[in-house]
Design a protein around this motif. Sequence first.
Motif, mmCIF file in Angstrom:
data_model
loop_
_atom_site.group_PDB
_atom_site.id
_atom_site.type_symbol
_atom_site.label_atom_id
_atom_site.label_comp_id
_atom_site.label_asym_id
_atom_site.label_seq_id
_atom_site.Cartn_x
_atom_site.Cartn_y
_atom_site.Cartn_z
ATOM 1 N N ILE A 3 0.856 -1.179 0.000
ATOM 2 C CA ILE A 3 0.000 0.000 0.000
ATOM 3 C C ILE A 3 0.895 1.232 0.000
ATOM 4 C CG2 ILE A 3 -1.769 1.279 1.248
ATOM 5 C CD1 ILE A 3 -2.573 -1.411 2.541
ATOM 6 N N ASN A 4 0.694 2.114 -0.976
ATOM 7 C CA ASN A 4 1.509 3.316 -1.110
ATOM 8 C C ASN A 4 0.790 4.501 -0.478
ATOM 9 O OD1 ASN A 4 3.616 4.999 -1.958
ATOM 10 N ND2 ASN A 4 2.586 5.459 -3.889
ATOM 11 N N ASN A 5 1.372 5.035 0.611
ATOM 12 C CA ASN A 5 0.801 6.194 1.308
ATOM 13 C C ASN A 5 -0.670 5.986 1.666
ATOM 14 O OD1 ASN A 5 3.231 7.709 1.145
ATOM 15 N ND2 ASN A 5 2.739 8.303 -0.942
ATOM 16 N N GLY A 6 -0.962 4.832 2.238
ATOM 17 C CA GLY A 6 -2.329 4.525 2.651
ATOM 18 C C GLY A 6 -2.640 5.116 4.014
ATOM 19 N N TYR A 7 -3.917 5.390 4.249
ATOM 20 C CA TYR A 7 -4.348 5.990 5.509
ATOM 21 C C TYR A 7 -4.920 4.969 6.483
ATOM 22 C CZ TYR A 7 -3.721 10.235 2.818
ATOM 23 O OH TYR A 7 -3.176 11.233 2.045
ATOM 24 N N ALA A 8 -4.933 3.724 6.077
ATOM 25 C CA ALA A 8 -5.308 2.630 6.962
ATOM 26 C C ALA A 8 -4.448 1.429 6.590
ATOM 27 C CB ALA A 8 -6.789 2.291 6.825
ATOM 28 N N THR A 9 -4.302 0.507 7.505
ATOM 29 C CA THR A 9 -3.510 -0.693 7.234
ATOM 30 C C THR A 9 -4.419 -1.828 6.787
ATOM 31 O OG1 THR A 9 -3.669 -1.529 9.499
ATOM 32 C CG2 THR A 9 -1.852 0.002 9.002
ATOM 33 N N ARG A 38 -8.845 8.899 -2.907
ATOM 34 C CA ARG A 38 -10.146 9.575 -2.953
ATOM 35 C C ARG A 38 -10.247 10.594 -1.826
ATOM 36 N NH1 ARG A 38 -15.236 5.811 -3.404
ATOM 37 N NH2 ARG A 38 -16.199 7.877 -3.531
ATOM 38 N N ILE A 39 -9.703 10.257 -0.668
ATOM 39 C CA ILE A 39 -9.702 11.194 0.460
ATOM 40 C C ILE A 39 -8.858 12.415 0.116
ATOM 41 C CG2 ILE A 39 -8.856 11.504 2.821
ATOM 42 C CD1 ILE A 39 -9.747 8.588 3.352
ATOM 43 N N ASP A 40 -7.698 12.202 -0.508
ATOM 44 C CA ASP A 40 -6.866 13.332 -0.948
ATOM 45 C C ASP A 40 -7.671 14.270 -1.842
ATOM 46 O OD1 ASP A 40 -4.753 12.148 0.359
ATOM 47 O OD2 ASP A 40 -3.794 11.382 -1.448
ATOM 48 N N GLY A 41 -8.375 13.682 -2.812
ATOM 49 C CA GLY A 41 -9.143 14.499 -3.749
ATOM 50 C C GLY A 41 -10.281 15.235 -3.076
ATOM 51 N N TYR A 42 -10.964 14.579 -2.161
ATOM 52 C CA TYR A 42 -12.096 15.199 -1.476
ATOM 53 C C TYR A 42 -11.629 16.338 -0.569
ATOM 54 C CZ TYR A 42 -16.303 15.695 1.401
ATOM 55 O OH TYR A 42 -17.404 16.197 2.064
ATOM 56 N N CYS A 43 -10.512 16.132 0.115
ATOM 57 C CA CYS A 43 -10.033 17.127 1.084
ATOM 58 C C CYS A 43 -9.162 18.208 0.443
ATOM 59 C CB CYS A 43 -9.254 16.439 2.206
ATOM 60 S SG CYS A 43 -10.281 15.399 3.269
ATOM 61 N N ARG A 45 -5.984 17.972 -0.085
ATOM 62 C CA ARG A 45 -4.670 17.911 0.569
ATOM 63 C C ARG A 45 -4.342 16.431 0.788
ATOM 64 N NH1 ARG A 45 -6.874 20.754 5.841
ATOM 65 N NH2 ARG A 45 -4.818 21.752 5.788
ATOM 66 N N TRP A 46 -3.117 16.150 1.196
ATOM 67 C CA TRP A 46 -2.773 14.763 1.517
ATOM 68 C C TRP A 46 -2.298 14.697 2.958
ATOM 69 C CZ3 TRP A 46 0.177 17.685 -1.934
ATOM 70 C CH2 TRP A 46 1.486 17.987 -1.538
ATOM 71 N N PHE A 47 -2.367 13.495 3.546
ATOM 72 C CA PHE A 47 -2.104 13.318 4.972
ATOM 73 C C PHE A 47 -0.881 12.451 5.243
ATOM 74 C CE2 PHE A 47 -6.540 14.325 4.407
ATOM 75 C CZ PHE A 47 -6.748 15.309 5.354
ATOM 76 N N TRP A 141 6.459 17.937 3.074
ATOM 77 C CA TRP A 141 5.092 18.394 2.868
ATOM 78 C C TRP A 141 4.098 17.344 3.317
ATOM 79 C CZ3 TRP A 141 5.148 23.401 1.548
ATOM 80 C CH2 TRP A 141 6.320 23.898 0.951
ATOM 81 N N GLY A 142 2.971 17.811 3.843
ATOM 82 C CA GLY A 142 1.926 16.900 4.295
ATOM 83 C C GLY A 142 1.741 16.957 5.804
#
Length: 201
Positions: A3-9, A38-43, A45-47, A141-142
């Motif tokens: 998983i590349n830069n995922g927000y959950a495992t 999809r979260i990046d696009g909705y917000c 920004r990226w986390f 950044w991020g």
Amino acid sequence: MAINNGYATLAQVKSALRISDSVDDTLLEQAIESASRRIDGYCGRWFYKTASTAIKIYPFDYYNLPVQDIANTTVIVKVSTAGGTPTVYDQTWTQGTDYQLEPLNSSLNSEPYNRIVAIGGKTFPIQITPNIAYVQVTAEWGWQSVPIDVTQACVLLAIRQFARLNAALGIVGFNDMAVQVKAVDPDVRDLLNQYRFFAVA
């Protein structure tokens, strides 16, 4: 796959689905990475946190320079005072003397910096030559860490996308019942709304 830069495992999503085998691991990993983007696009920004990278910025104000989220405090700000092309960044500003990162209390809230403010008599050069980026900022950044709300939204979105593979025409069947998959998950929306970034043109 990784998983590349995922927000959950993978483990978090499998736990939420009560899955103990590894049969669908690849599909779940794809769903997690897709949900994260999809979260990046909705917000807007990226986390995740990038490697230290230099970007060029057009200043529109003498004292305030809005920037993308900055995850670290080790920031290099360079300014071009001569103008012209190619741009030569001939001044390196000192943090705490020539500029400061804001908001000042970002570390208390575990949030990133999003503005560089000129101090100590310094000003950002503007309108020396049109369409020239007179400031170069090098930073990570991020975000330092993924907010728990974003992780939870990612888990919900990943589960949704995984289930969608078995939902012909957006309909999920459960024995004698059928449920339509709606376009926007209100729980995901509510979790993410506080993190949305709206750029001002």
